[in-house]
Design an enzyme around this catalytic site. Structure first.
Site, PDB file in Angstrom:
ATOM      1  N   ASP A  12      37.499  43.108  38.349  1.00 45.16           N
ATOM      2  CA  ASP A  12      38.886  43.472  37.984  1.00 45.16           C
ATOM      3  C   ASP A  12      39.375  42.699  36.763  1.00 45.16           C
ATOM      4  O   ASP A  12      40.569  42.454  36.615  1.00 45.16           O
ATOM      5  CB  ASP A  12      39.846  43.230  39.155  1.00 45.16           C
ATOM      6  N   LYS A  15      37.471  45.108  32.268  1.00 44.02           N
ATOM      7  CA  LYS A  15      36.289  45.547  31.520  1.00 44.02           C
ATOM      8  C   LYS A  15      36.473  46.948  30.951  1.00 44.02           C
ATOM      9  O   LYS A  15      35.982  47.257  29.865  1.00 44.02           O
ATOM     10  CB  LYS A  15      35.056  45.517  32.432  1.00 44.02           C
ATOM     11  N   GLN A 230      32.234  45.274  38.936  1.00 47.35           N
ATOM     12  CA  GLN A 230      32.477  43.993  39.604  1.00 47.35           C
ATOM     13  C   GLN A 230      32.374  42.836  38.588  1.00 47.35           C
ATOM     14  O   GLN A 230      32.676  43.024  37.427  1.00 47.35           O
ATOM     15  CB  GLN A 230      31.539  43.807  40.793  1.00 47.35           C
ATOM     16  N   ASP A 339      49.183  38.016  28.151  1.00 41.49           N
ATOM     17  CA  ASP A 339      50.630  38.232  28.156  1.00 41.49           C
ATOM     18  C   ASP A 339      51.265  37.979  29.520  1.00 41.49           C
ATOM     19  O   ASP A 339      52.463  37.657  29.604  1.00 41.49           O
ATOM     20  CB  ASP A 339      50.949  39.669  27.717  1.00 41.49           C
TER      21      ASP A 339
END
Length: 434
Positions: A12, A15, A230, A339
């Site tokens: 997560d 990618k 993954q 951010d």
């Protein structure tokens, strides 16, 4: 030339966005491991696209997309994604999508077996997605799996399917009554068989010797981009076993999962968030179980693209990142979601572990020992400026640059890309990928 993009955390990491960015100049984009337990989220033109199986390069009209031999393919999901993309006007055909004839196929019995085993584990459940990924890989290694080359050949498929279904039913009958995971009745078996024969007919035009296609592309010096699912810390060999996925998520997996030779690869880009997340069970030393963890989850939209499960959130773990860089053969970092840290002061990062005051400077193989590791933190001053429209490194706040420098110095590799927002163009590129 070939470039691999891997996750440098627990998955997560973003990618999908990085691969989408790189695919602008790639000729081929290849998925090399995992299955539809992955979820790559792309934001282009204000529209969100979530891909679970088809490579992220499908949004680029000029790109040939390949699902490699290292992937386990759910035919139903694959056809569903093709249909959904086509409905949005994104062309998907055998001209721009190829499925390896050596890739293994996921069937409904894999999914039921997956859920049944999680049920039997009780409190020791690993936290799988229930998509049948692990059982499909298990069949592959046990040499009883069904590959795409067999799946699209009706004469070969039938005996293989019915033999394996009978073995699965033998196991399912051992489960206690009322578990909800009973064996398949004969009418179910027949329905599944005929449904999957229809799927095979639809997918047959896409099936090809992708190893040969990639070999020819490499010899012609085409630009090949490989994307994993993954992250390195979920690698079946090097991750936090047994809380791992069922395949090799490192750069080594991109070689075995695609068929390309080692000498084809020129760069391995490791994608890491500016903080850390994890889905499911397993050790997570820097996890924040407080309001700040909730803030990261809310601001970062930290919910699984596949399951919708809320992700566990925490501070960046530089010890784990350094380990992922080493085991994943990472040469360059891509940092995402910088951010999200805006407005947090101070920002903490883990630079060491301790167990009973003894320093532990890497991830232990013993999962229980790792779960007892206490993080040793270093604090950095935060920043309050909005960075979502920042286009250059020097335009970032000074404290953000200091934070990034620490990530690079500790991990031992340079940072090549910095994501400051979800959109494709909200990325600071410090180098070219090809």
């Amino acid at each position: 030339m070939a470039v691999t993009v891997i996750g440098a955390q627990f998955g997560d990491e973003g990618k999908g966005k990085i691969v989408d960015l790189f695919s602008q100049t790639a000729n081929l984009v290849v998925r090399y491991q995992g299955g539809n337990n992955a979820g790559h989220t792309l934001v282009t033109g204000g529209k969100k696209t979530v891909l679970h199986l088809i490579p992220s390069g499908v949004l680029r009209p000029h790109t040939l997309n390949i699902i490699g031999n290292g992937v386990v393919i759910d035919p139903e999901i694959c056809l569903q994604e093709i249909a959904e993309l086509s409905e949005r006007g994104i062309e998907v055909s055998s001209k721009n999508l190829k499925l390896s004839d050596r890739a293994h196929v996921i069937f409904p019995y894999h999914k039921r077996l997956d859920l049944a085993r999680e049920f039997r584990r009780g409190e020791l459940a690993i936290g799988t997605t229930g998509r049948g990924i692990g059982p499909a890989y298990e069949d592959k290694i046990a040499r009883r799996g069904i590959r795409m080359v067999d799946f699209v050949d009706p004469k070969k498929f039938a005996p293989l399917f019915f033999a394996r279904m009978a073995e699965i039913n033998d196991f399912l009958t051992t489960l206690p009554a009322g578990s909800g995971f009973g064996s398949f009745v004969s009418s179910e078996v027949e329905e599944i068989f005929h449904r999957y024969v229809a799927y095979a007919e639809k997918l047959k035009p896409y099936v090809a010797d992708t190893g040969q296609i990639l070999d020819q592309a490499w010899r012609q010096n085409q630009r090949i981009l490989l994307e994993g699912a993954q992250g390195a810390l979920l690698d079946v060999d090097h991750g936090t076993y047994p809380y791992v996925t069922s395949s090799s998520t490192t750069a080594g997996g991109s070689i075995t999962g695609s068929g390309l030779p080692v000498k084809a690869f020129t760069d391995v880009v490791g994608v890491t968030k500016a903080y850390a997340t994890r889905v499911g069970s397993g050790p997570f030393p820097t996890e924040l179980k407080d309001a700040l963890g909730d803030r990261l989850r809310s601001a970062g939209g930290e919910y699984g693209a596949v399951t919708g499960r809320p992700r566990r959130c925490g501070w960046l773990d530089l010890v784990a990142l350094r380990y992922a860089v080493h085991t994943g053969s990472v040469t360059t970092l891509a940092v995402t979601k910088l951010d999200i840290l805006t407005g947090i002061d101070p920002i903490r990062v883990c630079v060491d572990y301790k167990i009973e005051d003894v320093s532990v400077d890497t991830i232990p193989a013993d999962g229980e020992r790792y779960s007892h590791c206490q993080p040793v933190y270093r604090e950095f001053a935060g920043w309050s400026e909005d960075i979502t429209q920042t286009e250059t490194l020097n335009a970032l706040p000074k404290n953000a640059r200091i934070y990034l420098d620490a990530m690079s110095e500790f991990s031992g590799v340079p940072i090549g890309w910095i994501s400051v927002g979800a959109a494709r163009d909200q990325t600071i590129a410090l180098r070219e990928v090809f």
